[in-house]
Design a protein around this motif. Structure first.
Motif, PDB file in Angstrom:
ATOM      1  N   MET A  94      37.057  68.643  71.270  1.00 39.26           N
ATOM      2  CA  MET A  94      38.315  69.334  71.009  1.00 39.26           C
ATOM      3  C   MET A  94      38.236  70.106  69.694  1.00 39.26           C
ATOM      4  O   MET A  94      38.758  71.203  69.603  1.00 39.26           O
ATOM      5  N   ARG A  95      37.600  69.517  68.697  1.00 39.66           N
ATOM      6  CA  ARG A  95      37.492  70.214  67.412  1.00 39.66           C
ATOM      7  C   ARG A  95      36.653  71.480  67.525  1.00 39.66           C
ATOM      8  O   ARG A  95      36.925  72.458  66.837  1.00 39.66           O
ATOM      9  N   GLU A  96      35.642  71.443  68.405  1.00 41.45           N
ATOM     10  CA  GLU A  96      34.807  72.630  68.576  1.00 41.45           C
ATOM     11  C   GLU A  96      35.594  73.777  69.186  1.00 41.45           C
ATOM     12  O   GLU A  96      35.376  74.938  68.852  1.00 41.45           O
ATOM     13  N   ILE A  97      36.526  73.432  70.073  1.00 40.13           N
ATOM     14  CA  ILE A  97      37.344  74.476  70.696  1.00 40.13           C
ATOM     15  C   ILE A  97      38.225  75.138  69.649  1.00 40.13           C
ATOM     16  O   ILE A  97      38.335  76.365  69.585  1.00 40.13           O
ATOM     17  N   PHE A  98      38.891  74.324  68.819  1.00 38.34           N
ATOM     18  CA  PHE A  98      39.795  74.875  67.809  1.00 38.34           C
ATOM     19  C   PHE A  98      39.068  75.484  66.621  1.00 38.34           C
ATOM     20  O   PHE A  98      39.653  76.266  65.872  1.00 38.34           O
ATOM     21  N   ALA A  99      37.812  75.151  66.422  1.00 36.64           N
ATOM     22  CA  ALA A  99      37.078  75.656  65.258  1.00 36.64           C
ATOM     23  C   ALA A  99      36.911  77.169  65.315  1.00 36.64           C
ATOM     24  O   ALA A  99      36.975  77.848  64.288  1.00 36.64           O
ATOM     25  N   GLY A 100      36.738  77.730  66.493  1.00 40.62           N
ATOM     26  CA  GLY A 100      36.541  79.169  66.604  1.00 40.62           C
ATOM     27  C   GLY A 100      37.818  79.965  66.721  1.00 40.62           C
ATOM     28  O   GLY A 100      37.769  81.196  66.766  1.00 40.62           O
TER      29      GLY A 100
END
Length: 70
Positions: free
Chosen positions: A1-7
């Motif tokens: 989930m953090r990878e999705i919001f990171a970009g």
């Protein structure tokens, strides 16, 4: 989930996602808040009615005991 919001841009994380969540769950949130406010109002009415009843009973008991003296 953090990878999705990171970009994602900052406004997506802090504005768009909460707005979508409120849109989706808004009815549920409103009904829960309405239920809690209604429950608190009913509790307040109960406290006022019981307090008024106790006040009237004490007033009646004190006046009837003073009447019994003569």
């Amino acid at each position: 989930m953090r990878e999705i919001f990171a970009g994602m841009p900052w406004w997506v994380k802090w504005i768009a996602v909460p707005v979508i969540a409120i849109f989706v769950f808004g009815g549920l949130i409103a009904s829960v808040v309405g239920f809690v406010i209604g429950l608190l109002f009913k509790v307040l009415v109960l406290v006022v009615l019981v307090g008024g009843l106790i006040f009237v009973i004490r007033k009646f008991m004190s006046s009837s005991s003073s009447r019994g003296d003569w």
